[in-house]
Structures are given as structure tokens and as C-alpha cells.
Design an enzyme around this catalytic site. Sequence first.
Site, PDB file in Angstrom:
ATOM      1  N   ASP A 193       0.645   3.745   2.229  1.00  0.00           N
ATOM      2  CA  ASP A 193       0.443   4.414   3.504  1.00  0.00           C
ATOM      3  C   ASP A 193      -0.559   5.559   3.279  1.00  0.00           C
ATOM      4  O   ASP A 193      -1.178   5.642   2.221  1.00  0.00           O
ATOM      5  CB  ASP A 193       1.772   4.895   4.127  1.00  0.00           C
ATOM      6  CG  ASP A 193       1.681   4.965   5.650  1.00  0.00           C
ATOM      7  OD1 ASP A 193       1.129   4.002   6.239  1.00  0.00           O
ATOM      8  OD2 ASP A 193       2.108   5.948   6.248  1.00  0.00           O
ATOM      9  N   ASP A 218       0.862  -1.198   0.000  1.00  0.00           N
ATOM     10  CA  ASP A 218       0.000   0.000   0.000  1.00  0.00           C
ATOM     11  C   ASP A 218       0.893   1.241   0.000  1.00  0.00           C
ATOM     12  O   ASP A 218       2.100   1.144   0.185  1.00  0.00           O
ATOM     13  CB  ASP A 218      -0.889   0.004   1.258  1.00  0.00           C
ATOM     14  CG  ASP A 218      -0.041  -0.072   2.528  1.00  0.00           C
ATOM     15  OD1 ASP A 218       0.257  -1.200   2.952  1.00  0.00           O
ATOM     16  OD2 ASP A 218       0.367   0.979   3.052  1.00  0.00           O
TER      17      ASP A 218
HETATM   18  N1  ADE Z   1       1.271   1.265   5.681  1.00  0.00           N
HETATM   19  C1  ADE Z   1       1.808   0.409   6.539  1.00  0.00           C
HETATM   20  N2  ADE Z   1       2.257   0.834   7.745  1.00  0.00           N
HETATM   21  C2  ADE Z   1       2.807  -0.033   8.605  1.00  0.00           C
HETATM   22  N3  ADE Z   1       2.942  -1.345   8.379  1.00  0.00           N
HETATM   23  C3  ADE Z   1       2.503  -1.807   7.209  1.00  0.00           C
HETATM   24  N4  ADE Z   1       2.494  -3.043   6.700  1.00  0.00           N
HETATM   25  C4  ADE Z   1       1.950  -2.985   5.487  1.00  0.00           C
HETATM   26  N5  ADE Z   1       1.581  -1.725   5.176  1.00  0.00           N
HETATM   27  C5  ADE Z   1       1.921  -0.963   6.242  1.00  0.00           C
END
Ligand code: ADE
Length: 293
Positions: free
Chosen positions: A215, A213
Site C-alpha cells: 500500500d 504490495d
Molecule cells: N493496496 C491495495 N489496496 C486495495 N486493494 C488492493 N489489492 C491489492 N493491493 C491493494
Amino acid sequence: MSVSSSKPIIGVIGGSGVYGLDALEDKHWRTIESPFGQPSDDLLFGTLDGVQMVFLPRHGRGHRIPPAEVNYRANIDALKRAGVTEIISVSACGSFEKELAPGTFVIIDQFIDRTIDRKKSFFGTGLVAHISMANPVCSRLGDKLEDAARQVGISVHRGGTYLAMEGPQFSSLAESELYRSWGCQVIGMTNMPEAKLAREAEMCYATVAMVTDYDCWHPDHDAVEVLTIIEVLMKNGEKARSLIETVVPVLKGRATACSAGCHHALDNALITAPEARDPVLMKKLAAVAGRVL
Ligand SMILES: Nc1ncnc2[nH]cnc12
Ligand SMILES: CSC[C@H]1O[C@H](OP(=O)(O)O)[C@H](O)[C@@H]1O
């Protein structure tokens, strides 16, 4: 037997969505006890192309354990007791860069540790050690992982800073922007203190961070959701498996200790005078630091 004269035994720590290693032959789960407490699960032993392998699901089968409650010391100690010499950490992460899109594999080379409530060292009162974390991952293992990823057509990025956050909540927008301004490439919740402990235990450690992703900083993603992450991870499962299957035969060729120095990380690290050392702690450290005790 010293590491330099023993055959490589490859450990894989599976993160979110990775709870087994189907490719292993002669698979069997075995309980390994550690003086540092309970590892996340039993360890899965097997072979791949004649190489001895040990797999550990970081969050336990069924994903029972949150990032801050993983007993990282017990996990690394158990892998060491199982004879593991190099660890490949397969981890999900969020991305801070547009170019590092979901599905990209990043071979991490630096960490920033923002975790706050975890045991971060095997050593302590009665035996103090200071190891170098200037280069926190094994560059030799990283090279092999990069080559193998390219060989099987994975979109791979070599190098990147992994921000380890405490979790289990994902970051706020302000935190996400802050970590981006620090120049971090990806974010996750687990690779610290895991990498520090692997270094203390004189094992090679490299992280394959699989971007799931963007974030929350990304204009198209106002929130990170576990379902999206797992969906991406499932799509990446096949790629991760072929990466492991491709890299392991290459790793079996190592005839001497790691050229990057991982297997001798404790040379010159112990500072406590021999007569001031605590025999109880020394006994606990038999697997991790036995080479120098
Ligand atoms: N955006 C994210 N923040 C922290 N850990 C994660 N693991 C997978 N995506 C994450
Ligand atoms: C399921 S999303 C958050 C979770 O995923 C990552 O775990 P791992 O590094 O074990 O793959 C991240 O660090 C969080 O723990």
C-alpha cells in the site's frame, strides 16, 4: 438433504489474476441463475481428487467487473444453488506491516468493513435476520488452509484484519496511515460484503489474502500500481494452485456439519414473525435460507 449429511462441495472464488482453476478434472462452465441478479460469470464445475468443486471468477473472466459492481449476492446465491458448502476466497491485498512482504499469504480472521455502496444482506423488509459476525471466517477452514500452506512451503501468516475499502481507487496516504493505526494487517476491496453474505447463506468462508504490495504508507512505495500487483500475483499463481490441491483432499473428510457452526448460522437469526413474512422475499431466499424457512 441437510449439509451435515451431504458431502462437502468446495467453492473457490478467484480474485484479481485468478480466472480459472486448471487443476480441475471434467471441467465445464455452466450458467446458474439467481433471483438476486447476474453472477460475475458462469460457474466452472469439476472435481479434484474426487471432490466436487465449483469455481467463480469474482471479477468475471477478463476482469470486467470493478469491486463495487460485483453482484456479491448473486455470486453467493449461485454458489449455494450449485451445492457449495465451503468457500475459499483467494484475494489480492496490500500490506500494512513490514513483516507481511509481497508474496506472503495471510489467512484472515477479522474484517473491518469500510465499503459504502453495496447490498450487504439477502434479507430485508418482509424477512429480517441478524446473524453473528463476531468471528467472521470459518476457523476450521482456516486451520486446514494454514496446515496446507505450511506443507507446501508457502510463507503464511495466520490471522490478520482485512480492511475492506470501497475503491476502485487505492487509498490516500492519510487513509493508509489511519488503517495502520487501527491495527489492520491488510487491505482489499472485495471481501466485504462477500463474507457477510456467505455467513447468511450458512456456508463456511475463509480468505487467503495474497500480499501483492505495501500500500502507499511504505517509504519505498509512494504509489500502488496494478501492473506490480499482477506481476506478484502471477508469481504466486503456482503457490495458490498447490495450496488448493493440498487442502481439498483434507476437506473431503468432513462427515458432520462444520464444527465452527457455519452451517447453522441462521439458527435463531430470523426475527420477523411467521405471519408477517413476505412470501415473495421468502421465495427468493429458498436457496440461501431454505433450511430454516
Ligand atoms: N493496496 C491495495 N489496496 C486495495 N486493494 C488492493 N489489492 C491489492 N493491493 C491493494
Ligand atoms: C488488481 S488490484 C485491486 C483489486 O485486487 C483485489 O481484488 P480481489 O480481492 O478480487 O483479488 C482488490 O480487492 C481490488 O479489487
